[in-house]
Design a protein around this motif. Structure first.
Motif, short mmCIF file in Angstrom:
data_model
loop_
_atom_site.label_atom_id
_atom_site.label_comp_id
_atom_site.label_asym_id
_atom_site.label_seq_id
_atom_site.Cartn_x
_atom_site.Cartn_y
_atom_site.Cartn_z
N LYS A 1 0.83 -1.27 0.08
CA LYS A 1 -0.14 0.09 0.03
C LYS A 1 0.89 1.29 0.07
O LYS A 1 0.52 2.21 -0.30
N ASP A 2 2.02 1.30 0.66
CA ASP A 2 2.84 2.43 0.67
C ASP A 2 3.52 2.61 -0.71
O ASP A 2 3.95 3.70 -1.05
N LEU B 1 -4.32 3.23 -11.25
CA LEU B 1 -3.44 4.50 -11.39
C LEU B 1 -3.22 4.72 -12.80
O LEU B 1 -2.49 6.00 -12.95
N HIS C 1 2.98 6.69 -8.32
CA HIS C 1 2.18 7.60 -8.79
C HIS C 1 2.71 9.11 -8.95
O HIS C 1 2.53 9.61 -9.97
N SER C 2 3.40 9.42 -7.60
CA SER C 2 4.30 10.71 -7.88
C SER C 2 5.40 10.87 -8.60
O SER C 2 5.58 11.71 -9.29
N TRP C 3 5.83 9.65 -8.77
CA TRP C 3 7.14 9.49 -9.71
C TRP C 3 6.83 9.16 -11.07
O TRP C 3 7.60 9.57 -12.11
N GLU C 4 5.35 9.27 -11.65
CA GLU C 4 4.80 9.39 -12.78
C GLU C 4 5.80 8.26 -13.70
O GLU C 4 5.83 8.23 -14.92
N LEU D 1 2.08 2.44 -3.65
CA LEU D 1 1.25 2.99 -4.60
C LEU D 1 1.41 4.52 -4.71
O LEU D 1 1.27 5.07 -5.87
N PRO D 2 1.07 5.35 -3.49
CA PRO D 2 1.17 6.69 -3.92
C PRO D 2 2.86 7.08 -4.27
O PRO D 2 2.86 8.16 -5.12
N MET D 3 3.65 6.34 -3.92
CA MET D 3 4.90 6.79 -4.34
C MET D 3 5.19 6.65 -5.94
O MET D 3 5.64 7.44 -6.63
N GLU E 1 -4.53 -2.47 -8.11
CA GLU E 1 -4.47 -1.30 -7.57
C GLU E 1 -3.32 -0.35 -8.62
O GLU E 1 -3.62 0.80 -8.79
#
Length: 461
Positions: free
Chosen positions: A360-361, A413, A367-370, A363-365, A409
């Motif tokens: 889970k940690d 994204l 996403h922010s890295w494109e 996924l946002p990582m 998941e």
């Protein structure tokens, strides 16, 4: 035939999972909003404590490698996994009710009015209970500076260096850049502590360090300037790291800003082989003075962000990874060594998770890295049975379900997700395969297209 009364059943069902875990001696440790414990399934020989209890929802689930499937939403399920290696309601429900009642001194009343076992008739499940105070860790910047100073002073034992170079095939430069170090002995620690203290490095609230209490009745080797006198308790406090004296070594874990924010310990003896460098603050909970600890914090179980070792010396702490390294293609796998070896062989960023389910940690990582292409390359027991036994079949099924959840998941994204697979006979982990000079098969999870991995094409993306 008399049955256990509904009153007793309801009392037992009301017991929070966190309370039964504590009563069973599993020592839950805070990790954010959850608590982290070793898997309650004794048959699951996991490397890390990757079962999480979420008190607000009263659920638990094992995310560790091995895919044992332990999980549930009641103390009954937790107790059953702990005692019987699984939870089948028809088989385990009544036995678990009795077991929990006896463990917590809850009276077992029968529906005919008789009492099978006397107990505390006023028992009320603890909602908060006496648990260790959860202190907040120091900032990542401070933790990074402390760990780098600490590691620079730790020894490198010959047999550890031999393992890194000969067994795991790191170069000497790799081992230096990754900052592998042996865990110091008690005597070595006192010298290290003296240097850290003289230079003003704060050890309070840095995971793995805590002050231990030493009563006046006991001799200790700490010099006076390194201890803090406690007149109330009649003794002194002295800082010590967890794991001192063991035949083990440290593996630094970095975040996406290149900061060493946690340490893993690789043990050469005993199980589990990998543990977190973690500590606690148990004042007000612990009753035995010799086990008093203060100013310690839990490590949690963060992911490890890895680049090829040759770039580590130029990755300055605080620099965001996408600003200094291409992140269009990123791979995820399990474990610190697998991550580092894979990054070195593939020349792409790798995210290492402590267990299949700890995604889970990530996924946002990403996403922010494109990230454009995301590759999942977990151990092959996720996709293939090691043998035809029922245990192996169940393990593989549970692992695969977790992997599917992860992939879905990622695709939500808008990131293309790929799965790497290979023959388990060539190695369980990706590092095993790459050290043999072989490459996996790649499956596009959107189209189902399969092809052999091309290293030049991978690095070009």
């Amino acid at each position: 035939m008399a049955r256990i009364s509904q009153e007793t059943i309801e009392q037992v069902k009301a017991v929070p999972i966190i309370e039964i875990a504590e009563a069973l001696g599993d020592q839950p440790r805070r990790a954010g909003k959850q608590y982290q414990v070793g898997c309650p399934n004794a048959q699951h020989q996991e490397n890390t404590p990757d079962t999480f209890i979420e008190p607000s929802r009263n659920i638990f689930k094992c995310f560790g490698g091995g895919g044992c499937g332990a999980g549930g939403n009641s103390s009954i399920a937790y107790y059953s996994w702990h005692e019987y290696g699984g939870y089948e309601p028809k088989e385990h429900f009544i036995k678990a009710i009795k077991g929990i009642a006896e463990l917590l001194n809850i009276p077992i009343k029968m529906d005919d009015g008789n009492v099978l076992k006397s107990g505390n008739s006023t028992y009320v499940p603890r909602k908060t209970g006496p648990r260790p105070v959860e202190l907040s860790p120091q900032s990542p910047e401070i933790v990074d500076r402390v760990y780098r100073a600490f590691l620079s002073l730790c020894p490198i034992r010959e047999h550890h260096a031999k393992e890194w170079i000969e067994e795991r095939k790191y170069s000497t430069e790799d081992a230096k850049a990754l900052m592998f170090r042996s865990v110091p002995s008690r005597e070595e620690w006192i010298k290290i502590y003296g240097i850290l203290h003289s230079k003003g490095y704060p050890l309070e609230r840095v995971p793995g360090f805590s002050q231990q209490f030493i009563p006046d009745t006991m001799d200790h080797p700490f010099p006076e300037h390194l201890v803090e006198r406690d007149e109330t308790l009649k003794g002194v406090w002295a800082y010590a790291p967890s794991g001192v004296g063991g035949n083990s070594y440290f593996i630094p874990v970095r975040d996406e800003f290149g900061r060493i924010t946690r340490l893993r310990i690789r043990k050469n003896v005993g199980t589990p082989k990998y543990i977190w460098f973690s500590s606690t603050h148990n004042i007000g909970v612990e009753k035995e003075p010799l086990r008093y600890r203060r100013n310690g914090v839990s490590s949690g179980a963060p992911v490890n962000v890895v680049v090829p070792s040759r770039f580590l010396n130029s990755w300055k702490p605080g620099d965001h990874l996408p600003d200094v390294f291409k992140t269009h293609t990123v791979l995820a796998t399990e474990g610190e060594h697998k991550s580092s070896i894979s990054a070195n062989k593939l020349s792409i960023p790798v995210i290492g998770a402590a267990g299949v389910g700890n995604f889970k940690d990530i996924l946002p990582m990403i996403h922010s890295w494109e990230v454009k292409k995301f590759i999942i390359a977990y151990d092959m027991d996720t996709l293939q049975r090691e043998d035809d036994s029922e245990k192996s079949t169940k393990k593989q099924k549970n692992l695969f379900e977790t992997l599917k959840e992860f992939a879905l998941e990622v695709m939500k994204l808008g990131i293309d997700c790929y799965l790497w697979t290979w023959n388990i006979k060539d190695g369980k982990g990706l590092d095993d395969l790459l050290l043999l000079g072989r490459l996996p098969m790649e499956v596009n999870l959107s189209t189902g297209q399969r092809k052999n991995v091309n290293l030049e094409e991978l690095q070009r993306l």
